[in-house]
Design a protein around this motif. Sequence first.
Motif, PDB file in Angstrom:
ATOM      1  N   VAL A  91       0.837  -1.209   0.000  1.00 29.39           N
ATOM      2  CA  VAL A  91       0.000   0.000   0.000  1.00 29.39           C
ATOM      3  C   VAL A  91       0.869   1.255   0.000  1.00 29.39           C
ATOM      4  O   VAL A  91       0.632   2.202  -0.754  1.00 29.39           O
ATOM      5  CB  VAL A  91      -0.961  -0.015   1.216  1.00 29.39           C
ATOM      6  N   GLY A  92       1.914   1.247   0.832  1.00 31.10           N
ATOM      7  CA  GLY A  92       2.781   2.423   0.942  1.00 31.10           C
ATOM      8  C   GLY A  92       3.466   2.752  -0.389  1.00 31.10           C
ATOM      9  O   GLY A  92       3.550   3.918  -0.794  1.00 31.10           O
ATOM     10  N   LEU A  93       3.931   1.720  -1.061  1.00 33.60           N
ATOM     11  CA  LEU A  93       4.563   1.922  -2.367  1.00 33.60           C
ATOM     12  C   LEU A  93       3.599   2.589  -3.338  1.00 33.60           C
ATOM     13  O   LEU A  93       3.966   3.509  -4.084  1.00 33.60           O
ATOM     14  CB  LEU A  93       5.037   0.565  -2.919  1.00 33.60           C
ATOM     15  N   CYS A  94       2.364   2.123  -3.341  1.00 31.49           N
ATOM     16  CA  CYS A  94       1.383   2.695  -4.269  1.00 31.49           C
ATOM     17  C   CYS A  94       1.058   4.132  -3.894  1.00 31.49           C
ATOM     18  O   CYS A  94       0.866   4.985  -4.776  1.00 31.49           O
ATOM     19  CB  CYS A  94       0.116   1.838  -4.295  1.00 31.49           C
ATOM     20  N   GLN A  95       0.995   4.413  -2.598  1.00 38.76           N
ATOM     21  CA  GLN A  95       0.768   5.802  -2.182  1.00 38.76           C
ATOM     22  C   GLN A  95       1.932   6.681  -2.673  1.00 38.76           C
ATOM     23  O   GLN A  95       1.725   7.815  -3.100  1.00 38.76           O
ATOM     24  CB  GLN A  95       0.598   5.887  -0.654  1.00 38.76           C
ATOM     25  N   LYS A 104       0.230   6.861 -12.581  1.00 30.65           N
ATOM     26  CA  LYS A 104      -1.038   6.132 -12.465  1.00 30.65           C
ATOM     27  C   LYS A 104      -0.723   4.809 -11.780  1.00 30.65           C
ATOM     28  O   LYS A 104       0.214   4.110 -12.177  1.00 30.65           O
ATOM     29  CB  LYS A 104      -1.639   5.886 -13.850  1.00 30.65           C
ATOM     30  N   VAL A 105      -1.476   4.453 -10.777  1.00 30.49           N
ATOM     31  CA  VAL A 105      -1.153   3.258 -10.010  1.00 30.49           C
ATOM     32  C   VAL A 105      -2.421   2.614  -9.470  1.00 30.49           C
ATOM     33  O   VAL A 105      -3.378   3.312  -9.138  1.00 30.49           O
ATOM     34  CB  VAL A 105      -0.179   3.600  -8.852  1.00 30.49           C
ATOM     35  N   VAL A 106      -2.432   1.288  -9.445  1.00 29.01           N
ATOM     36  CA  VAL A 106      -3.510   0.545  -8.776  1.00 29.01           C
ATOM     37  C   VAL A 106      -2.875  -0.517  -7.888  1.00 29.01           C
ATOM     38  O   VAL A 106      -1.973  -1.235  -8.319  1.00 29.01           O
ATOM     39  CB  VAL A 106      -4.463  -0.138  -9.789  1.00 29.01           C
ATOM     40  N   THR A 107      -3.333  -0.579  -6.640  1.00 30.54           N
ATOM     41  CA  THR A 107      -2.923  -1.641  -5.725  1.00 30.54           C
ATOM     42  C   THR A 107      -3.912  -2.793  -5.854  1.00 30.54           C
ATOM     43  O   THR A 107      -5.116  -2.577  -5.762  1.00 30.54           O
ATOM     44  CB  THR A 107      -2.980  -1.136  -4.262  1.00 30.54           C
ATOM     45  N   THR A 331      -5.275   6.921  -3.562  1.00 29.08           N
ATOM     46  CA  THR A 331      -4.955   6.144  -4.767  1.00 29.08           C
ATOM     47  C   THR A 331      -5.897   4.933  -4.819  1.00 29.08           C
ATOM     48  O   THR A 331      -6.385   4.472  -3.795  1.00 29.08           O
ATOM     49  CB  THR A 331      -3.481   5.682  -4.776  1.00 29.08           C
ATOM     50  N   PRO A 332      -6.150   4.424  -6.029  1.00 29.07           N
ATOM     51  CA  PRO A 332      -7.137   3.345  -6.169  1.00 29.07           C
ATOM     52  C   PRO A 332      -6.595   1.969  -5.766  1.00 29.07           C
ATOM     53  O   PRO A 332      -5.413   1.683  -5.931  1.00 29.07           O
ATOM     54  CB  PRO A 332      -7.457   3.361  -7.660  1.00 29.07           C
ATOM     55  N   VAL A 333      -7.494   1.139  -5.266  1.00 27.12           N
ATOM     56  CA  VAL A 333      -7.170  -0.228  -4.842  1.00 27.12           C
ATOM     57  C   VAL A 333      -8.214  -1.151  -5.433  1.00 27.12           C
ATOM     58  O   VAL A 333      -9.397  -0.827  -5.414  1.00 27.12           O
ATOM     59  CB  VAL A 333      -7.212  -0.336  -3.300  1.00 27.12           C
ATOM     60  N   LEU A 334      -7.787  -2.277  -5.978  1.00 31.11           N
ATOM     61  CA  LEU A 334      -8.750  -3.318  -6.362  1.00 31.11           C
ATOM     62  C   LEU A 334      -8.580  -4.496  -5.406  1.00 31.11           C
ATOM     63  O   LEU A 334      -7.492  -5.069  -5.296  1.00 31.11           O
ATOM     64  CB  LEU A 334      -8.532  -3.771  -7.803  1.00 31.11           C
ATOM     65  N   VAL A 335      -9.654  -4.829  -4.714  1.00 30.11           N
ATOM     66  CA  VAL A 335      -9.637  -5.944  -3.768  1.00 30.11           C
ATOM     67  C   VAL A 335     -10.375  -7.091  -4.432  1.00 30.11           C
ATOM     68  O   VAL A 335     -11.531  -6.917  -4.839  1.00 30.11           O
ATOM     69  CB  VAL A 335     -10.348  -5.564  -2.459  1.00 30.11           C
ATOM     70  N   HIS A 336      -9.712  -8.240  -4.537  1.00 28.25           N
ATOM     71  CA  HIS A 336     -10.412  -9.323  -5.225  1.00 28.25           C
ATOM     72  C   HIS A 336      -9.803 -10.688  -4.972  1.00 28.25           C
ATOM     73  O   HIS A 336      -8.652 -10.935  -5.301  1.00 28.25           O
ATOM     74  CB  HIS A 336     -10.434  -9.075  -6.740  1.00 28.25           C
TER      75      HIS A 336
END
Lengths: 636, 636
Positions: A91-95, A104-107, A331-336
């Motif tokens: 998460v920190g890296l994506c932030q 542009k980044v997605v976790t 920043t956006p996150v996709l949980v799946h």
Amino acid sequence: MATSKTIRKLEVVSPVPADIDIANSISPLHISEIAEELGLSPDHYDLYGKHKAKVLLSVLDQLEGSPDGYYVVVGGITPTPLGEGKSTTTVGLCQALGAFLDKKVVTCLRQPSQGPTFGIKGGAAGGGYSQVIPMDEFNLHLTGDIHAITAANNLLAAAIDTRIFHEASQSDKALFNRLCPANKEGKRSFADVMFRRLKKLGISKTNPDELTPEEIKKFARLDIDPDSITWRRVMDVNDRFLRKITVGQGPDEKGMTRETGFDISVASEIMAVLALTTSLADMRERLGRMVIGNSKAGEPITADDLGIGGALTVLMKDAINPTLMQTLEGTPVLVHAGPFANIAHGNSSIVADKIALKLVGKGGFVVTEAGFGADIGTEKFMNIKCRYSGLVPQCAIVVATIRALKMHGGGPEVVAGKPLDHAYLSENVSLVEAGCVNLAKHISNTRAYGVNVVVAINKFASDSEAEMNAVRNAALAAGAFDAVVCTHHAHGGKGAVDLGIAVQRACENQTQPLKFLYPLDISIKGKIEAIAKSYGASGVEYSEQAEKQIEMYTNQGFSNLPICMAKTQYSFSHVPSQKGAPDGFVLPIRDVRASIGAGFIYPLVGTMSTMPGLPTRPCFFEIDIDVATGKVLGLS
Amino acid sequence: MATSKTIRKLEVVSPVPADIDIANSISPLHISEIAEELGLSPDHYDLYGKHKAKVLLSVLDQLEGSPDGYYVVVGGITPTPLGEGKSTTTVGLCQALGAFLDKKVVTCLRQPSQGPTFGIKGGAAGGGYSQVIPMDEFNLHLTGDIHAITAANNLLAAAIDTRIFHEASQSDKALFNRLCPANKEGKRSFADVMFRRLKKLGISKTNPDELTPEEIKKFARLDIDPDSITWRRVMDVNDRFLRKITVGQGPDEKGMTRETGFDISVASEIMAVLALTTSLADMRERLGRMVIGNSKAGEPITADDLGIGGALTVLMKDAINPTLMQTLEGTPVLVHAGPFANIAHGNSSIVADKIALKLVGKGGFVVTEAGFGADIGTEKFMNIKCRYSGLVPQCAIVVATIRALKMHGGGPEVVAGKPLDHAYLSENVSLVEAGCVNLAKHISNTRAYGVNVVVAINKFASDSEAEMNAVRNAALAAGAFDAVVCTHHAHGGKGAVDLGIAVQRACENQTQPLKFLYPLDISIKGKIEAIAKSYGASGVEYSEQAEKQIEMYTNQGFSNLPICMAKTQYSFSHVPSQKGAPDGFVLPIRDVRASIGAGFIYPLVGTMSTMPGLPTRPCFFEIDIDVATGKVLGLS
């Protein structure tokens, strides 16, 4: 500074407050703002409240042909009870990439099981100033995917026992007449799903009335061997008393009792299917070909033999869409998906990664976490997940902490509830250096896939410069592309800017193709041995049961599947207490099982628990609601 | 014509197509349009996709003090295998009121269990041209409320067995030390929820260190009597093999096996709590006081004694918000809760009705359905649901069909799968007249509550004028306010306009206060006998077990709760084959149980199944997905 409109500046406080307090101190944006910033049109997502949305797979059709972003996987050194902060680093890296490096980044993260949330572990949304929010929605229910898995898994389980029950009490003809009842005009017909079984049996007739008595028997009687059933029921609760149970003791079930048990829902093969599927059509096929056991003649019996593959797909039709959330910095996150790393591959879903790679586009970043240490998580990411997805990562991160490396270097045992030994709280460079053998092995194993490896040193306040330099030197010596200290727990994305820069360089400089550890077309044993060798084993020892199962799966035509090793995460070897980088051991294979629908064979190295328990004082004692505000209290 | 912007004109076809084909022929409106038309601001609802939204309880605070609409309950004559169309009538009436009579109207329905959807019954969204759409979303998952109930119910179940297990192996002191562990500074504290147990035990100390050994024992040791446990696990699947099981057979559970079983999720007491609660604070209290069994000393043990009431509320925090959907003609529907009518009260939620009554406002209509025949459904609606809500209905509908009345009049037995007897397909006025004794008893029973009763004659093509006149005459003679023929199945709302007009007149002319069948402050037996008398019984006979339970609940202080009779729906009496209006029978009470959190005592009249099974050819054989369009196929 970032140009994204959703980026939020964090005001960090020292010392770092409790996770829940940080999470509650930030008002999340409406998720439609995050979606808009990602370029998603409202047609391509469904809101689930104000802070979650399901991104529809249809977006892949629209973006077909547009370029993918960089693909980064986060693994770790061999885990210790001290925690290495892999999710937090992800998460920190994506932030950092999104909020400070203007990328542009997605976790892409796994959905946590609800069982541990109320049990012993607490939630899994990251920590400190690197978290997914709202934390309570991330940890509870989310958008119902695990509940859908529970429902589908248990519908299939009910269908198995009931089918055996009905077959036991009916003649071939009565059974067939009930399976294909005549309509008002006296005409019989096959349900669509039945043609799958007919095809498997080599019966090409389409009119039920034309079947011979022999064909009727073959078609209608699955003749399931109760002792061969591998399909268990599931529940998303830590309920140890369901590990082994006897069912069918009611008077109406006429003595047809059977020993079976429950696993936690994330251990369901359906979860692994969800994680590995690539489309709705693919999911329909995988769910249909899941094997639940054998007939008495030894033939594998599938969900479609039971006529239920379509219904399972219908139960899972919304679950196939990943859930969009956000980090503390917007920043956006996709949980799946969140397949149990103990017996499955422990990686989030292929479809979420695919969508994310298209959404970030060329020059953007998708960062996904692989469960457990890199020996298990990253290995399965490469050999199972990337094999099925066709996606190629440019960079793999190995997360390490000074504390954990000290433990691998021979530091004293850590006991929960007791104060940490002095060795972990003050400088001890030689202990760190000794522990770096573990890190070095993860680096060289990971490099072998053809990716650039970046080591993230997740810094604690008590870590010294000299210790961190020791890790950095060891990492570079082992072939890491770079090794970077980060403080995202204390500082959010700002604390991972150097890591972000290193990852960007690693991605831009990646040139090799993805090299798998083993090809698919060798024997099951050949594949097991390739993986064992990567652990440092000198050989593999198979139990009689394992030999029998390997022979059976080979005869059934399943030997070309990848291997998903079920091994302890606490050591490269099968012995949890062997820290560092043990070698020369013989890896024992106790049993071999298969998830045919998901698409892997899983050898069991020792006993794997598939249903956790509750401690004397579970987390649930602290969890309550503020009835005036509706706010969740006590979640950790 | 209606002024509502969401109203859709139906193009009806004859003969009436299959339900799924009608449902699929209409594109539902975005649910935000329905919400806007109801006057809901986006703050007061959460979207769940495009066709469902959860309406937040906060809307009640905003509308406090604004006037309620008319409140209408739909019951039926004693059900028969022929089906009376109660849900269909409920929906059709609302379509008439909203789309043709220009009234503000909300339909309040129960959420169906997913078990029967894949089993034998199919869905429950109405039928013909009177349906809730989208039909697949109504029948599957909805917004996850039943899944939340399953999770909460089973977390409590796991907590019970694990607590017994931990108590068995630990000394009082060890147990206490684990329940109240010292923090890093060596200080112990009670979790908030523990003060509930301390208060119950009469211990007012707030510092754990000050408890005497005697108090420690009382506090830490629940000493649950395993044989007294009434809490079972649940699953939203028809899984007959879970009716009776033995748990705890794993080696780690050390031989602590126990016989128990699973019910279908809608039979969980938590479902009944959801249906009867009036606010988040009230739900927290009800969940906490649910009784799971007794201590060995005979004291009731509650969820809060186990420290879990708060966590259960957190799991249920979204489930408390009703789900907004729409009918085929674009009128709003609130779907919420679906307590099993066999052992609970079978009515949708109080909070949905409360919200709906405020949203429609003065002169508007809220129509809600009560499960089973009026002897059970309407009785429980009045004596349990309205007692807890404080709401007062103006009109009660009794739905009847000519076919079912013929059966009550002595018509031949109906067997599923065999052609209907001639008696049901051609005119037979005398059979209808004979059957009206059943209708008449439901009318007089319902009138006794002080409401106006309207009979809805749900017309089939084969019904004759003379037959319908016979029903109308009998209904008026029995004291009905009106009796109206309706054809909403074939014509949608247009077919129920006369019914709508009659209901409006009935509401406008209602003058009496609500009269309960029994006061709460009489004995349990007194209340049981009042209800039995309403059935036509001459007396009540109690088993030894029932006597024992009544004595126990009375001693435990629970005798002031309302009674929720668990009786067959197929007869006024306890014998399903006794059609018409039997009298003079003695009602046997086999056992008496209690849902203390939900707030009722439930006597068992005969054996109630709480877990359905699957037939040889369940509905799931037909259910599949069109992988190209994502459309659900085969749902009925």
